[in-house]
Motif scaffolding. Sequence first.
Motif, PDB file in Angstrom:
ATOM      1  N   ASN A   9       0.866  -1.184   0.000  1.00  0.00           N
ATOM      2  CA  ASN A   9       0.000   0.000   0.000  1.00  0.00           C
ATOM      3  C   ASN A   9       0.900   1.231   0.000  1.00  0.00           C
ATOM      4  OD1 ASN A   9      -1.895   1.953   0.367  1.00  0.00           O
ATOM      5  ND2 ASN A   9      -2.403   1.405   2.476  1.00  0.00           N
ATOM      6  N   LYS A  11       0.111   4.231  -0.193  1.00  0.00           N
ATOM      7  CA  LYS A  11      -0.514   5.426   0.410  1.00  0.00           C
ATOM      8  C   LYS A  11      -0.286   6.623  -0.517  1.00  0.00           C
ATOM      9  CE  LYS A  11      -0.030   3.167   4.819  1.00  0.00           C
ATOM     10  NZ  LYS A  11       0.174   3.207   6.251  1.00  0.00           N
ATOM     11  N   HIS A  95      -9.278   1.458   5.535  1.00  0.00           N
ATOM     12  CA  HIS A  95      -7.953   1.600   6.164  1.00  0.00           C
ATOM     13  C   HIS A  95      -8.078   2.542   7.359  1.00  0.00           C
ATOM     14  CE1 HIS A  95      -3.772   2.588   6.814  1.00  0.00           C
ATOM     15  NE2 HIS A  95      -3.472   1.516   6.115  1.00  0.00           N
ATOM     16  N   GLU A  97      -6.341   4.871   8.364  1.00  0.00           N
ATOM     17  CA  GLU A  97      -6.093   6.288   8.050  1.00  0.00           C
ATOM     18  C   GLU A  97      -7.349   6.929   7.474  1.00  0.00           C
ATOM     19  OE1 GLU A  97      -2.596   5.564   5.721  1.00  0.00           O
ATOM     20  OE2 GLU A  97      -1.534   4.966   7.550  1.00  0.00           O
ATOM     21  N   ALA A 171       0.737  -0.163  15.392  1.00  0.00           N
ATOM     22  CA  ALA A 171       1.887  -0.772  14.711  1.00  0.00           C
ATOM     23  C   ALA A 171       2.099  -0.200  13.309  1.00  0.00           C
ATOM     24  CB  ALA A 171       1.685  -2.283  14.614  1.00  0.00           C
ATOM     25  N   ILE A 172       1.207   0.713  12.892  1.00  0.00           N
ATOM     26  CA  ILE A 172       1.298   1.231  11.525  1.00  0.00           C
ATOM     27  C   ILE A 172       2.292   2.378  11.447  1.00  0.00           C
ATOM     28  CG2 ILE A 172       0.042   2.378   9.664  1.00  0.00           C
ATOM     29  CD1 ILE A 172      -2.448   0.857  10.498  1.00  0.00           C
ATOM     30  N   SER A 213       4.106  -2.248  10.081  1.00  0.00           N
ATOM     31  CA  SER A 213       5.566  -2.347  10.140  1.00  0.00           C
ATOM     32  C   SER A 213       6.103  -3.707   9.693  1.00  0.00           C
ATOM     33  CB  SER A 213       6.075  -1.984  11.551  1.00  0.00           C
ATOM     34  OG  SER A 213       5.702  -0.663  11.877  1.00  0.00           O
TER      35      SER A 213
END
Length: 252
Positions: A9, A11, A95, A97, A171-172, A213
């Motif tokens: 991804n 982003k 997602h 975000e 963890a992102i 991660s």
Amino acid sequence: MRKNVIAGNWKMNKLLGEAVDFVESTKNKIASAEKVEAVVCAPFPYLPTLVEKAKGTDLAIAAQNMHFEESGAFTGEVSPAMLKDLGVSYVVLGHSERREMFAETDETVNKKTHAAFKHGLIPIICVGETLEQREANETMSIVENQVKAALAGLTEEQVNQTIVAYEPIWAIGTGKTATSEQANEVCTHIRKVIAAEVSSTAADAVRIQYGGSVKPANVDELLSQSDIDGALVGGASLEAESFLQLVEAGAK
Ligand SMILES: O=C[C@H](O)COP(=O)(O)O
């Protein structure tokens, strides 16, 4: 036996030339699609070019979001029909975000999931808890509710094709990976929820990725877990070499 799905991804990263270079340098080095599904989730403006470049190869191109409506007065939005028309095969939905910054809700994720299937797109549905929720011991209930809401009203056949990405929000992009046991525990729970809500066939068929991660150094251990069927990767998917290593790990 479920096939791993390794999805990068990107982003909101890369310019068109960089995106094209990435696809040109990876598309013929992807391990066979019989062993692993390799997917790049690119920004909207690059989708037509990347789909064209990846045609006939084992690299699939995905969108990072879409609207649930077919067409209409939704300025700035992209419809499922548009994505399908371009040759996109997967779409990331919900997602964290988007849930956090763009008002995505369980309800819109569910509508988008139905719309994806209506147009022949495979949804990659993201779920996951915040650090506060984990510390309050709410992980399982939060994730369970997100999964139930996202899949509500789907047929068993549709759930069989769905990809769920478990991404603990803490963890992102933080470098803090969930331990493989922590990740697997939640993925196992997701499978149990699907077994109870839909069927054991659907629970066996659905692919559940871990995201947060993931990098070449930790992917093997994560993928060795019983209920993890791939990874949704942000940062480590931006470099071609690192993406190829992740795909290689998924093909083992
Ligand atoms: O969609 C990907 C995830 O948000 C993970 O991002 P990350 O690998 O940079 O932590």
